[in-house]
Write an enzyme that holds these catalytic residues in place. Structure first.
Site, short mmCIF file in Angstrom:
data_model
loop_
_atom_site.label_atom_id
_atom_site.label_comp_id
_atom_site.label_asym_id
_atom_site.label_seq_id
_atom_site.Cartn_x
_atom_site.Cartn_y
_atom_site.Cartn_z
N HIS A 73 0.84 -1.21 0.00
CA HIS A 73 0.00 0.00 0.00
C HIS A 73 0.88 1.26 0.00
O HIS A 73 0.97 1.90 -1.02
CB HIS A 73 -1.02 0.03 1.16
N ASP A 95 -4.85 -8.53 -3.31
CA ASP A 95 -5.15 -8.32 -1.89
C ASP A 95 -6.44 -9.01 -1.42
O ASP A 95 -6.43 -10.21 -1.15
CB ASP A 95 -5.16 -6.80 -1.63
C1 NGQ Z 1 -5.43 -7.60 6.21
N1 NGQ Z 1 -6.10 -5.80 4.76
O1 NGQ Z 1 -4.52 -7.99 6.92
O2 NGQ Z 1 -6.15 -8.38 5.59
C2 NGQ Z 1 -5.66 -6.11 6.08
C3 NGQ Z 1 -6.66 -5.66 7.10
C4 NGQ Z 1 -5.35 -4.70 9.02
C5 NGQ Z 1 -5.76 -4.66 4.20
N2 NGQ Z 1 -4.99 -3.87 4.89
C6 NGQ Z 1 -6.23 -5.81 8.52
N3 NGQ Z 1 -6.17 -4.34 3.01
O3 NGQ Z 1 -4.73 -3.97 8.24
O4 NGQ Z 1 -5.27 -4.56 10.23
ZN ZN Z 2 -3.07 -7.09 2.82
#
Ligand code: NGQ
Ligand code: ZN
Length: 458
Positions: free
Chosen positions: A273, A324
């Site tokens: 990101h 993702d």
């Molecule tokens: C994840 N997803 O780990 O799946 C994360 C969300 C977080 C994204 N950042 C959870 N798109 O960042 O705490």
């Molecule tokens: Zn992720």
């Protein structure tokens, strides 16, 4: 492995006709001969390009796509999506993860992805205890993906705390946590299990600065260096503005700034990101050689913001794409949205090429091939000797590509129409999608439907 002959192929120095490619039994390209003479091989028609690496995935989230599109009191956000995602994952068994990953893999391959970096943090059982085999889910996911035929960089993920404050993990996070020693044990065990797999590699992910305190980060990196000093290292960073604000309160620095000062960020790193970075941070990341892992459709879906692509690209920064959360499964959706996000905010056209009178599709794909390969720690992304024999063959008889040649084929693939012109896909020299079909796609979809139906009603 027998040689392949492509009617047309994109080589590092441009498009060539009648390209004969030799591949050894490990799936590595051993020779590339353009304008090859008569050989008795029947040519593969269409336009062959390198398979695209997908540098960021949480495979299980494929089964949640489409189930979080509702308003909420106070307005929906990344954080309420995350709560929903945590509730969803509490039900998942290792078998469910295998079925979901198999379905996802078929979809990715059919759109031209040939390698997947799986940022794997769903480690423990629903009560938060390690499985008898602590890598049970990692094994289920990676075997499913490898059996369907995609290459895999498996990234067991360190997860320690709920936030910068060091708070204990909450709710669904109990399925993610492990000590640094235990997690490095997972890395070691998975490396041994996958040793004989020519299309697999193991690296390390640090979930985020929210989830990994500084001393754990240092311990994990030190231990990883002793195991494999070349292994890829991935981390989520600076995705949400709230995260940037919390990091400033915690450390006085922004997340990317903190990371650059406190970790040996370099070419084996993938900063996933990095949405909210200053021009100064963009320049420093670019100089470090790290790859930024852009996931435009997920970043749009979650309301993250828009990465300062133009500044980063101008500084010579490396980047690649990931799907993702898998609201998209196609390099077209990711690269198109990346470019369109820039056009919409800058009110200009063809931003990825800057002032170079070059094809935008070619510029986007060249970067995604090179950055994706580096982030995955695997020689992918170019049709040349020493690289893995991964190809996506575009059907030049498809209406979207009719009459096109050269880079116009790439521009029409990315910017014209919705259905994919990807016809055949090879991974490590092996044909895994033929005429748009995977040989096991019905059986895999049946198994997936059973799991998806149960998860929605559960
Ligand atoms: C994840 N997803 O780990 O799946 C994360 C969300 C977080 C994204 N950042 C959870 N798109 O960042 O705490
Ligand atoms: Zn992720």
């Amino acid at each position: 492995m027998s040689d392949l002959l492509f009617s047309s192929a994109l080589l590092p120095d441009g498009w060539a006709r009648d390209v004969r490619v030799g591949v050894d039994r490990h799936g590595t390209i051993t020779s590339v001969t353009p304008a090859a003479g008569p050989s008795g091989l029947s040519p593969v028609p269409g336009a062959a390009v390198p398979g695209v690496p997908d540098l960021h995935s949480h495979a299980f989230q494929r089964a949640l796509a489409g189930l979080t599109e509702r308003g909420a009191p106070g307005g929906d956000s990344f954080w309420s999506w995350r709560d929903r995602m945590y509730r969803f994952l509490l039900q998942l068994t290792p078998e469910d993860v295998a079925a979901i990953t198999a379905q996802l893999t078929v979809e990715l391959l059919r759109h031209g992805f040939t390698h997947l970096a799986e940022f794997h943090y769903l480690r423990n059982d629903p009560e938060g205890a390690a499985y008898a085999d602590p890598v049970e889910i990692a094994r289920a996911a990676s075997s499913a993906a490898l059996d369907v035929g995609i290459g895999v960089t498996l990234l067991p993920t360190l997860y320690r705390t709920a936030d910068f404050s060091g708070g204990a993990p909450e709710g669904g996070q109990r399925r993610f946590v492990a000590s640094t020693d235990a997690l490095l044990g997972d890395v070691q065990r998975l490396s041994t299990l996958l040793e004989g797999e020519p299309t697999a590699r193991v690296g390390l992910a640090l979930h985020s600065l929210r989830a990994v305190p500084p001393h754990d980060l240092r311990d994990a990196l030190g231990a990883m260096d002793r195991l494999d000093p070349t292994a890829p290292i991935h981390i989520h960073v600076a995705e949400q503005e709230r995260e940037v604000a919390a990091c400033l309160v915690w450390s006085g620095a922004r997340p990317v700034e903190w990371l650059l000062e406190n970790a040996p960020v370099g070419p084996r790193w993938c900063l996933v990101h990095a949405t909210h970075i200053t021009a100064q941070e963009a320049t420093t990341v670019a100089r470090s050689g790290a790859v930024v892992g852009l996931c435009p459709t997920t970043e749009a879906n979650l309301g993250d913001g828009i990465f300062p692509f133009e500044e980063y690209d101008a500084a010579g920064g490396a980047w690649g794409i990931g799907t993702d959360s898998h609201v998209s499964v196609s390099p077209v959706a990711e690269l198109r949205l990346l470019e369109y996000g820039q056009r919409l905010t800058r009110r200009r056209r063809n931003v990825a090429t800057g002032e170079r009178p070059q094809s935008t599709g070619r510029a986007l794909l060249d970067a995604a091939w090179a950055g994706g390969a580096r982030a995955c720690g695997v020689p992918l992304g170019r049709i040349e000797v020493g690289r893995r024999a991964d190809f996506a063959v575009l059907d030049t008889d498809h209406a979207a590509l009719a009459g096109r040649s050269g880079d116009d084929v790439l521009d029409s693939w990315l910017f014209a129409g919705e259905d994919t012109p990807v016809r055949d896909v090879y991974v490590g020299g092996r044909l895994v999608v033929e005429q748009g079909r995977h040989p096991r796609q019905e059986e895999i979809a049946d198994a997936y439907r059973r799991v998806a139906t149960r998860l929605v009603s559960g």
